[in-house]
Scaffold this motif. Structure first.
Motif, PDB file in Angstrom:
ATOM      1  N   LEU A   9      40.733  49.052  47.285  1.00 14.45           N
ATOM      2  CA  LEU A   9      42.125  49.479  47.417  1.00 14.45           C
ATOM      3  C   LEU A   9      43.039  48.305  47.115  1.00 14.45           C
ATOM      4  O   LEU A   9      42.637  47.140  47.227  1.00 14.45           O
ATOM      5  CB  LEU A   9      42.429  49.968  48.835  1.00 14.45           C
ATOM      6  N   TYR A  10      44.274  48.634  46.781  1.00 15.39           N
ATOM      7  CA  TYR A  10      45.325  47.623  46.658  1.00 15.39           C
ATOM      8  C   TYR A  10      45.369  46.775  47.936  1.00 15.39           C
ATOM      9  O   TYR A  10      45.245  47.302  49.046  1.00 15.39           O
ATOM     10  CB  TYR A  10      46.651  48.339  46.410  1.00 15.39           C
ATOM     11  N   GLY A  11      45.547  45.473  47.784  1.00 12.22           N
ATOM     12  CA  GLY A  11      45.504  44.569  48.940  1.00 12.22           C
ATOM     13  C   GLY A  11      46.514  44.918  50.002  1.00 12.22           C
ATOM     14  O   GLY A  11      46.231  44.805  51.208  1.00 12.22           O
TER      15      GLY A  11
ATOM     16  N   SER B 299      45.332  37.876  41.848  1.00  8.89           N
ATOM     17  CA  SER B 299      45.389  38.635  43.097  1.00  8.89           C
ATOM     18  C   SER B 299      44.997  37.812  44.326  1.00  8.89           C
ATOM     19  O   SER B 299      45.592  37.946  45.396  1.00  8.89           O
ATOM     20  CB  SER B 299      44.496  39.874  42.990  1.00  8.89           C
ATOM     21  N   ALA B 300      43.994  36.958  44.185  1.00 11.52           N
ATOM     22  CA  ALA B 300      43.486  36.218  45.348  1.00 11.52           C
ATOM     23  C   ALA B 300      44.542  35.296  45.950  1.00 11.52           C
ATOM     24  O   ALA B 300      44.501  35.008  47.156  1.00 11.52           O
ATOM     25  CB  ALA B 300      42.253  35.418  44.957  1.00 11.52           C
TER      26      ALA B 300
ATOM     27  N   ASP C  17      35.470  37.777  51.748  1.00  7.01           N
ATOM     28  CA  ASP C  17      34.600  38.946  51.596  1.00  7.01           C
ATOM     29  C   ASP C  17      35.408  40.187  51.241  1.00  7.01           C
ATOM     30  O   ASP C  17      34.984  41.003  50.407  1.00  7.01           O
ATOM     31  CB  ASP C  17      33.801  39.190  52.877  1.00  7.01           C
ATOM     32  N   GLN C  18      36.579  40.354  51.879  1.00 13.26           N
ATOM     33  CA  GLN C  18      37.435  41.494  51.571  1.00 13.26           C
ATOM     34  C   GLN C  18      37.970  41.400  50.145  1.00 13.26           C
ATOM     35  O   GLN C  18      38.048  42.404  49.437  1.00 13.26           O
ATOM     36  CB  GLN C  18      38.602  41.565  52.555  1.00 13.26           C
ATOM     37  N   GLN C  19      38.325  40.185  49.724  1.00 15.08           N
ATOM     38  CA  GLN C  19      38.803  39.997  48.359  1.00 15.08           C
ATOM     39  C   GLN C  19      37.736  40.406  47.352  1.00 15.08           C
ATOM     40  O   GLN C  19      38.023  41.126  46.386  1.00 15.08           O
ATOM     41  CB  GLN C  19      39.199  38.537  48.136  1.00 15.08           C
ATOM     42  N   LYS C  20      36.526  39.972  47.593  1.00 10.42           N
ATOM     43  CA  LYS C  20      35.434  40.299  46.682  1.00 10.42           C
ATOM     44  C   LYS C  20      35.168  41.801  46.664  1.00 10.42           C
ATOM     45  O   LYS C  20      34.990  42.400  45.596  1.00 10.42           O
ATOM     46  CB  LYS C  20      34.170  39.535  47.085  1.00 10.42           C
TER      47      LYS C  20
ATOM     48  N   GLY D 202      37.621  43.687  44.660  1.00  9.05           N
ATOM     49  CA  GLY D 202      37.671  43.372  43.234  1.00  9.05           C
ATOM     50  C   GLY D 202      38.685  42.294  42.911  1.00  9.05           C
ATOM     51  O   GLY D 202      39.160  42.210  41.773  1.00  9.05           O
ATOM     52  N   ALA D 203      39.017  41.485  43.903  1.00  9.57           N
ATOM     53  CA  ALA D 203      40.041  40.448  43.715  1.00  9.57           C
ATOM     54  C   ALA D 203      39.496  39.083  44.110  1.00  9.57           C
ATOM     55  O   ALA D 203      40.134  38.316  44.833  1.00  9.57           O
ATOM     56  CB  ALA D 203      41.277  40.778  44.546  1.00  9.57           C
ATOM     57  N   ALA D 204      38.318  38.751  43.630  1.00  2.99           N
ATOM     58  CA  ALA D 204      37.691  37.468  43.938  1.00  2.99           C
ATOM     59  C   ALA D 204      38.524  36.319  43.369  1.00  2.99           C
ATOM     60  O   ALA D 204      39.367  36.519  42.488  1.00  2.99           O
ATOM     61  CB  ALA D 204      36.273  37.442  43.365  1.00  2.99           C
ATOM     62  N   PRO D 205      38.317  35.097  43.861  1.00  2.00           N
ATOM     63  CA  PRO D 205      39.151  33.952  43.453  1.00  2.00           C
ATOM     64  C   PRO D 205      39.169  33.671  41.952  1.00  2.00           C
ATOM     65  O   PRO D 205      40.150  33.143  41.435  1.00  2.00           O
ATOM     66  CB  PRO D 205      38.530  32.787  44.225  1.00  2.00           C
ATOM     67  N   GLU D 206      38.108  34.022  41.246  1.00  2.92           N
ATOM     68  CA  GLU D 206      38.036  33.722  39.804  1.00  2.92           C
ATOM     69  C   GLU D 206      38.563  34.874  38.937  1.00  2.92           C
ATOM     70  O   GLU D 206      38.421  34.851  37.713  1.00  2.92           O
ATOM     71  CB  GLU D 206      36.587  33.411  39.412  1.00  2.92           C
ATOM     72  N   VAL D 207      39.208  35.848  39.574  1.00  6.09           N
ATOM     73  CA  VAL D 207      39.602  37.077  38.882  1.00  6.09           C
ATOM     74  C   VAL D 207      41.110  37.147  38.678  1.00  6.09           C
ATOM     75  O   VAL D 207      41.894  36.817  39.572  1.00  6.09           O
ATOM     76  CB  VAL D 207      39.112  38.312  39.687  1.00  6.09           C
ATOM     77  N   VAL D 208      41.511  37.599  37.501  1.00  4.48           N
ATOM     78  CA  VAL D 208      42.915  37.840  37.170  1.00  4.48           C
ATOM     79  C   VAL D 208      43.092  39.334  36.890  1.00  4.48           C
ATOM     80  O   VAL D 208      42.241  39.956  36.245  1.00  4.48           O
ATOM     81  CB  VAL D 208      43.340  37.023  35.924  1.00  4.48           C
ATOM     82  N   ARG D 209      44.194  39.909  37.397  1.00  8.02           N
ATOM     83  CA  ARG D 209      44.488  41.317  37.126  1.00  8.02           C
ATOM     84  C   ARG D 209      45.534  41.424  36.023  1.00  8.02           C
ATOM     85  O   ARG D 209      46.520  40.686  36.028  1.00  8.02           O
ATOM     86  CB  ARG D 209      45.027  42.013  38.372  1.00  8.02           C
TER      87      ARG D 209
END
Length: 426
Positions: A108-110, A378-379, A389-392, A395-402
């Motif tokens: 879901l959206y953060g 997002s992170a 863990d919630q970020q991962k 789908g918003a892990a630290p290495e991820v860009v939306r």
């Protein structure tokens, strides 16, 4: 006569203004409306007649938008409100009570995760977050106090597609409504009611308006749920003291939830959409199908390019054949997987931060669904309040860009990402 989507997105709910003949829906910038007489006023306040009382409850411009969105989604009725977050609370409000819970997807959206995990606790409500790809886990999470199941059709930020048919079968068996956030897909790409959803919510701020001008939300009622089948939903099935014992489901049938949303929800929560916001959104919806076609076309092209770039670890777009969700596109979103997805950089968090600072056409903003292409890490922003863990899981892990892919020239978007990646990754 049955009309196509392209016709309905322009005409549904709208008529030439009876007073002036104006073809575009006017902005009825009025707080209150004159009653014909005392009996008319009493009938309106008793819910014996439909009409306009006060713009916290109903407004003619907003009413056109409500009918248009309900028509496009295949619902019985709709209630518009001030934001997507307001729509979520408005959707839950008639269903929940102290000690009750909602079973929600982890994807879901953060801001929704924060609203469900933190804020709703102040009402005595709670949320259980479950991976909705694990159907057994969803079944196991539903208990006697569950009052709704909640997911996104195309999940923000990753663009994951939910198996709505499988989830609705579980919610139906449990006798609880399925609420689907259809913001990222819009009714042009996905119609959740056709897959068993009871309620559909939107942040109209996004693709429906499409131009980044106003905030808004909407709740669409399928009209298909039997609110009186059990004692779980007393707000809709039992006498309402504020209306002399009126029972919403008994009185209004398939429009019970819609009438409750206006007569109780907007009356007491006051999460009202203003008429100018409704006007902007109506104008945006007129071109929804055209825009979504270009969003999808561009997203496919950009995602394929990113997937082939050695600086990119992976791309989550369901429109790619490599996606584990690709098989659901034809079933859930037959006109395309939308314009929203993420990609991960092999150089991690710091490269992501450099990337969002280096883009020129993409705008670094906390929004999606604009005609303009948008980017965010997002992170460090929308999902910053979540645990790693919630970020991962979201789908918003630290290495991820939306990215939210707009309707510009796709080659220009690729060139912009290319030069930004060069600066970010060396």
């Amino acid at each position: 006569m049955t009309y196509g989507f392209d016709t309905l997105q322009i005409h549904a709910g709208a008529r030439p203004d009876p007073a002036t003949g104006a073809r575009q829906t006017p902005i009825y910038q009025s707080t209150a409306y004159v009653f014909r007489d005392a009996d008319h006023a009493a009938a309106l306040f008793n819910l014996q007649e439909v009409g306009y009382i006060y713009s916290r409850l109903t407004n003619p411009t907003v009413a056109v938008l409500q009918e248009r969105i309900a028509t496009l989604e295949g619902g019985q009725g709709a209630v518009c409100c001030s934001s997507g977050h307001a729509a979520q609370i408005m959707a839950l409000f008639p269903l929940m009570g102290p000690g009750k819970n909602v079973v929600a997807s982890t994807r879901l959206y953060g801001g929704t995760i924060t609203q469900f995990s933190q804020t709703i606790k102040r009402f005595g409500w709670s949320a259980k977050f479950v991976d909705f790809d694990d159907l057994d886990a969803v079944k196991a999470a539903i208990d006697d106090d569950t009052r709704a199941v909640f997911c996104e059709s195309v999940a923000n930020p990753g663009g994951y597609i939910t198996d709505l048919g499988a989830i609705s079968a579980i919610s139906d068996a449990a006798g609880v409504p399925l609420i689907v956030d259809n913001t990222s897909a819009t009714p042009y790409l996905c119609r959740p009611i056709e897959h068993g959803a009871t309620l559909v919510v939107h942040s109209t701020t996004k693709y429906l308006t499409g131009n980044g001008t106003v905030t808004g939300g909407c709740i669409v009622d399928s009209g298909k749920f039997d609110w009186s089948a059990s004692d779980k939903f007393p707000s809709l099935s039992q006498p309402e003291p504020a209306y002399h014992g009126l029972k919403f489901h008994e009185t209004f049938g398939p429009l019970a939830f819609t009438f409750h949303g206006i007569a109780i929800g907007l009356r007491d929560l006051g999460m009202t959409m203003n008429p100018q916001a409704a006007h902007y959104t109506l104008m945006g919806i007129e071109t929804l199908s055209l825009r979504m076609e270009r969003h999808v076309e561009n997203a496919v092209k950009v995602a394929k390019w990113l997937e082939s770039d050695p600086r990119v670890d992976y791309v989550t777009y369901a429109g790619l054949e490599s996606s584990p969700y690709h098989g659901r596109v034809s079933q859930i979103c037959p006109k395309g997987a939308g314009g929203l997805f993420t990609f991960a950089l092999k150089d991690g968090y710091e490269a992501c931060v450099k990337l969002v600072d280096a883009v020129e056409i993409f705008s670094h903003v906390a929004n999606l669904g604009d005609t303009r292409s948008l980017i965010i890490h997002s992170a460090s922003t929308t999902h910053r309040q979540l645990t790693p863990d919630q970020q991962k899981a979201a789908g918003a892990a630290p290495e991820v860009v939306r990215v939210s892919i707009g309707i510009e020239n796709a080659d220009d978007l690729i060139a912009d990402l290319d030069q930004a990646l060069t600066k970010a990754c060396g």
